[in-house]
Design a protein around this motif. Structure first.
Motif, PDB file in Angstrom:
ATOM      1  N   ALA A  50       0.918  -1.135  -0.142  1.00 48.62           N
ATOM      2  CA  ALA A  50      -0.122  -0.119  -0.219  1.00 48.62           C
ATOM      3  C   ALA A  50       0.989   1.416   0.021  1.00 48.62           C
ATOM      4  CB  ALA A  50      -0.789   0.057   1.158  1.00 48.62           C
ATOM      5  N   LEU A  51       1.862   1.208   0.737  1.00 47.36           N
ATOM      6  CA  LEU A  51       2.953   2.400   0.702  1.00 47.36           C
ATOM      7  C   LEU A  51       3.498   2.694  -0.439  1.00 47.36           C
ATOM      8  CD1 LEU A  51       4.069   2.127   4.340  1.00 47.36           C
ATOM      9  CD2 LEU A  51       3.036   3.882   3.656  1.00 47.36           C
ATOM     10  N   SER A  52       3.718   1.598  -1.180  1.00 48.57           N
ATOM     11  CA  SER A  52       4.483   1.871  -2.551  1.00 48.57           C
ATOM     12  C   SER A  52       3.695   2.089  -3.583  1.00 48.57           C
ATOM     13  CB  SER A  52       5.514   0.514  -2.846  1.00 48.57           C
ATOM     14  OG  SER A  52       4.819  -0.524  -3.046  1.00 48.57           O
ATOM     15  N   ARG A  53       2.367   1.589  -3.462  1.00 50.21           N
ATOM     16  CA  ARG A  53       1.610   1.632  -4.668  1.00 50.21           C
ATOM     17  C   ARG A  53       0.455   2.712  -4.532  1.00 50.21           C
ATOM     18  NH1 ARG A  53      -0.242  -4.392  -5.946  1.00 50.21           N
ATOM     19  NH2 ARG A  53      -1.052  -3.445  -7.756  1.00 50.21           N
ATOM     20  N   LEU A  54      -0.029   2.988  -3.452  1.00 48.59           N
ATOM     21  CA  LEU A  54      -1.220   3.867  -3.321  1.00 48.59           C
ATOM     22  C   LEU A  54      -0.725   5.412  -3.649  1.00 48.59           C
ATOM     23  CD1 LEU A  54      -3.459   2.609  -0.478  1.00 48.59           C
ATOM     24  CD2 LEU A  54      -3.813   2.462  -2.991  1.00 48.59           C
ATOM     25  N   GLN A  55      -1.735   6.348  -4.060  1.00 48.15           N
ATOM     26  CA  GLN A  55      -1.502   7.719  -4.409  1.00 48.15           C
ATOM     27  C   GLN A  55      -2.941   8.434  -4.145  1.00 48.15           C
ATOM     28  OE1 GLN A  55       0.089   8.783  -8.236  1.00 48.15           O
ATOM     29  NE2 GLN A  55      -1.144   6.578  -9.207  1.00 48.15           N
ATOM     30  N   HIS A  56      -2.975   9.631  -4.448  1.00 52.23           N
ATOM     31  CA  HIS A  56      -4.061  10.337  -4.318  1.00 52.23           C
ATOM     32  C   HIS A  56      -4.407  10.675  -5.969  1.00 52.23           C
ATOM     33  CE1 HIS A  56      -4.368  10.984  -0.136  1.00 52.23           C
ATOM     34  NE2 HIS A  56      -3.091  11.305  -0.178  1.00 52.23           N
ATOM     35  N   CYS A  57      -5.735  10.445  -5.998  1.00 55.55           N
ATOM     36  CA  CYS A  57      -6.273  10.665  -7.601  1.00 55.55           C
ATOM     37  C   CYS A  57      -6.069  12.124  -7.725  1.00 55.55           C
ATOM     38  CB  CYS A  57      -7.923  10.328  -7.387  1.00 55.55           C
ATOM     39  SG  CYS A  57      -8.652  10.749  -8.934  1.00 55.55           S
ATOM     40  N   ALA A  58      -5.663  12.210  -9.077  1.00 56.05           N
ATOM     41  CA  ALA A  58      -5.163  13.704  -9.614  1.00 56.05           C
ATOM     42  C   ALA A  58      -6.541  14.714  -9.335  1.00 56.05           C
ATOM     43  CB  ALA A  58      -4.571  13.714 -10.871  1.00 56.05           C
ATOM     44  N   CYS A  60      -9.740  13.781  -7.545  1.00 51.80           N
ATOM     45  CA  CYS A  60     -10.645  13.919  -6.240  1.00 51.80           C
ATOM     46  C   CYS A  60      -9.889  13.778  -4.913  1.00 51.80           C
ATOM     47  CB  CYS A  60     -11.756  13.025  -6.361  1.00 51.80           C
ATOM     48  SG  CYS A  60     -11.175  11.237  -6.011  1.00 51.80           S
ATOM     49  N   ASN A  61      -8.628  13.276  -5.019  1.00 52.34           N
ATOM     50  CA  ASN A  61      -7.806  13.097  -3.721  1.00 52.34           C
ATOM     51  C   ASN A  61      -8.012  11.869  -3.007  1.00 52.34           C
ATOM     52  OD1 ASN A  61      -6.307  15.467  -3.997  1.00 52.34           O
ATOM     53  ND2 ASN A  61      -7.750  16.674  -2.711  1.00 52.34           N
ATOM     54  N   THR A  62      -8.792  10.871  -3.557  1.00 41.45           N
ATOM     55  CA  THR A  62      -9.096   9.550  -2.910  1.00 41.45           C
ATOM     56  C   THR A  62      -7.711   8.777  -3.233  1.00 41.45           C
ATOM     57  OG1 THR A  62     -10.752   7.980  -2.306  1.00 41.45           O
ATOM     58  CG2 THR A  62     -10.473   8.265  -4.524  1.00 41.45           C
ATOM     59  N   THR A  66      -3.720   4.562  -9.738  1.00 42.82           N
ATOM     60  CA  THR A  66      -3.541   4.945 -10.876  1.00 42.82           C
ATOM     61  C   THR A  66      -3.522   6.461 -10.966  1.00 42.82           C
ATOM     62  OG1 THR A  66      -5.939   4.648 -11.451  1.00 42.82           O
ATOM     63  CG2 THR A  66      -4.281   2.942 -12.224  1.00 42.82           C
ATOM     64  N   GLU A  67      -3.210   7.180 -11.949  1.00 42.51           N
ATOM     65  CA  GLU A  67      -3.520   8.790 -12.061  1.00 42.51           C
ATOM     66  C   GLU A  67      -5.054   9.141 -11.539  1.00 42.51           C
ATOM     67  OE1 GLU A  67      -2.629  12.894 -14.326  1.00 42.51           O
ATOM     68  OE2 GLU A  67      -2.288  10.992 -15.269  1.00 42.51           O
ATOM     69  N   LEU A  68      -5.855   8.376 -12.025  1.00 42.73           N
ATOM     70  CA  LEU A  68      -7.146   8.693 -11.760  1.00 42.73           C
ATOM     71  C   LEU A  68      -7.885   7.615 -11.023  1.00 42.73           C
ATOM     72  CD1 LEU A  68      -8.506  10.670 -14.993  1.00 42.73           C
ATOM     73  CD2 LEU A  68      -8.213  11.737 -12.788  1.00 42.73           C
ATOM     74  N   CYS A  69      -8.813   7.822 -10.394  1.00 38.62           N
ATOM     75  CA  CYS A  69      -9.348   6.650  -9.487  1.00 38.62           C
ATOM     76  C   CYS A  69     -10.544   6.161 -10.520  1.00 38.62           C
ATOM     77  CB  CYS A  69      -9.912   7.111  -8.101  1.00 38.62           C
ATOM     78  SG  CYS A  69     -11.393   8.157  -8.222  1.00 38.62           S
ATOM     79  N   GLY A  70     -10.954   5.020 -10.096  1.00 46.46           N
ATOM     80  CA  GLY A  70     -12.159   4.294 -11.001  1.00 46.46           C
ATOM     81  C   GLY A  70     -13.393   5.423 -10.934  1.00 46.46           C
ATOM     82  N   LEU A  71     -13.764   5.871  -9.874  1.00 45.50           N
ATOM     83  CA  LEU A  71     -14.987   6.909 -10.211  1.00 45.50           C
ATOM     84  C   LEU A  71     -14.688   8.021 -11.051  1.00 45.50           C
ATOM     85  CD1 LEU A  71     -15.956   6.646  -6.235  1.00 45.50           C
ATOM     86  CD2 LEU A  71     -17.042   5.587  -8.177  1.00 45.50           C
ATOM     87  N   CYS A  72     -13.266   8.595 -10.902  1.00 50.37           N
ATOM     88  CA  CYS A  72     -13.197   9.939 -11.554  1.00 50.37           C
ATOM     89  C   CYS A  72     -13.196   9.547 -13.327  1.00 50.37           C
ATOM     90  CB  CYS A  72     -12.108  10.609 -11.316  1.00 50.37           C
ATOM     91  SG  CYS A  72     -12.238  11.777  -9.721  1.00 50.37           S
ATOM     92  N   LEU A  82     -20.918  17.427  -7.812  1.00 50.55           N
ATOM     93  CA  LEU A  82     -19.639  17.333  -7.072  1.00 50.55           C
ATOM     94  C   LEU A  82     -19.792  17.247  -5.480  1.00 50.55           C
ATOM     95  CD1 LEU A  82     -16.607  16.929  -7.432  1.00 50.55           C
ATOM     96  CD2 LEU A  82     -16.321  19.421  -7.049  1.00 50.55           C
ATOM     97  N   CYS A  83     -19.726  15.950  -4.927  1.00 47.91           N
ATOM     98  CA  CYS A  83     -19.756  15.848  -3.517  1.00 47.91           C
ATOM     99  C   CYS A  83     -18.523  16.065  -2.701  1.00 47.91           C
ATOM    100  CB  CYS A  83     -20.380  14.349  -3.297  1.00 47.91           C
ATOM    101  SG  CYS A  83     -21.152  14.054  -1.427  1.00 47.91           S
ATOM    102  N   VAL A  84     -18.531  16.932  -1.790  1.00 48.24           N
ATOM    103  CA  VAL A  84     -17.071  17.220  -1.145  1.00 48.24           C
ATOM    104  C   VAL A  84     -17.317  16.551   0.255  1.00 48.24           C
ATOM    105  CG1 VAL A  84     -15.916  18.961   0.065  1.00 48.24           C
ATOM    106  CG2 VAL A  84     -16.969  19.488  -2.178  1.00 48.24           C
ATOM    107  N   VAL A  85     -16.252  15.796   0.529  1.00 46.39           N
ATOM    108  CA  VAL A  85     -16.106  15.130   1.692  1.00 46.39           C
ATOM    109  C   VAL A  85     -15.132  15.205   2.396  1.00 46.39           C
ATOM    110  CG1 VAL A  85     -17.872  13.137   1.070  1.00 46.39           C
ATOM    111  CG2 VAL A  85     -15.327  12.847   0.703  1.00 46.39           C
ATOM    112  N   GLU A  86     -14.856  14.735   3.656  1.00 49.30           N
ATOM    113  CA  GLU A  86     -13.611  15.156   4.281  1.00 49.30           C
ATOM    114  C   GLU A  86     -12.540  14.051   4.237  1.00 49.30           C
ATOM    115  OE1 GLU A  86     -14.316  15.666   8.480  1.00 49.30           O
ATOM    116  OE2 GLU A  86     -15.914  17.060   8.201  1.00 49.30           O
ATOM    117  N   MET A  87     -12.819  12.864   4.234  1.00 48.81           N
ATOM    118  CA  MET A  87     -11.749  11.675   4.158  1.00 48.81           C
ATOM    119  C   MET A  87     -12.010  10.588   3.178  1.00 48.81           C
ATOM    120  SD  MET A  87      -9.578  13.060   6.068  1.00 48.81           S
ATOM    121  CE  MET A  87      -8.348  11.835   6.720  1.00 48.81           C
ATOM    122  N   PRO A  88     -11.269   9.848   2.650  1.00 46.19           N
ATOM    123  CA  PRO A  88     -11.498   8.925   1.669  1.00 46.19           C
ATOM    124  C   PRO A  88     -12.672   7.861   2.367  1.00 46.19           C
ATOM    125  CG  PRO A  88      -9.240   9.250   1.628  1.00 46.19           C
ATOM    126  CD  PRO A  88      -9.913  10.173   2.747  1.00 46.19           C
TER     127      PRO A  88
END
Length: 198
Positions: A50-58, A60-62, A66-72, A82-88
């Motif tokens: 997880a530490l080596s592979r995960l990043q934040h979506c360009a 939405c920040n989840t 990959t560069e974009l998450c599956g939702l984006c 656009l729904c604004v939430v605090e945390m993933p």
């Protein structure tokens, strides 16, 4: 008797988890080393991966690999909302409820002046750019109903409304299946305040 330093390091590492104090961390460490070394190995590998592979979506920040998450990247999502939430984790709860089919923006925190967390610390500039992309018509504020969450929602609402965007806030009220006699007065008052016509 002094415990081995590697065991102390494991206990200290486990204490970083929310809700895990010294005794719980110690119990977990002993359990992993004594009864479930295979589980400890899987945990170690999963954390390293997880530490080596995960990043934040360009967009939405989840978390994503990959560069974009599956939702984006999903063309079937409603790009006008656009729904604004605090945390993933909040995004995950919204998705599990299956009540929303637009896109998201994860703040990765909330405003908290007492803790020194201001607008720059919760990606508000990035949110503004995302909301003003020409596609978004409504921003739905789904921050938590804490003092900090309310302050964050108010700040964002003022920032976006002044730029002509439609802004809404998720409602508060009684839980599904809840009985009035067991509901706290603040929740009941809010439910009455936010009542709707039938």
């Amino acid at each position: 008797m002094k415990t081995p330093s590697s065991l102390d390091q494991l206990v200290d590492a486990l204490k970083v988890l929310p809700g895990v104090g010294p005794k719980s961390a110690q119990r977990m460490a002993y359990h992993l080393m004594q009864r479930d070394q295979a589980g400890a190995q899987r945990l170690s590998q999963a954390l390293a991966s997880a530490l080596s592979r995960l990043q934040h979506c360009a967009r939405c920040n989840t978390f994503t690999e990959t560069e974009l998450c599956g939702l984006c990247a999903d063309a079937d999502r409603d790009a006008t909302q656009l729904c604004v939430v605090e945390m993933p984790a909040d995004l995950l709860m919204m998705e599990q409820a299956s009540c929303y089919h637009g896109l998201y923006f994860v703040l990765l925190g909330r405003l908290s002046p007492l803790d020194g967390i201001g607008p720059r610390d919760v990606n508000l500039e990035k949110l503004l750019m995302r909301a003003m992309d020409g596609q978004v018509k409504e921003v739905i504020l789904s921050t938590n109903f804490t003092v900090e969450g309310e302050a964050t929602a108010h700040y964002i609402a003022e920032m976006l409304k002044s730029r002509g965007l439609s802004v809404s806030r998720i409602a508060r009220g009684l839980p599904v299946g809840g009985e009035l006699e067991y509901v706290d007065p603040g929740t009941l008052a809010q439910a009455v305040f936010e009542r709707r016509k039938l």
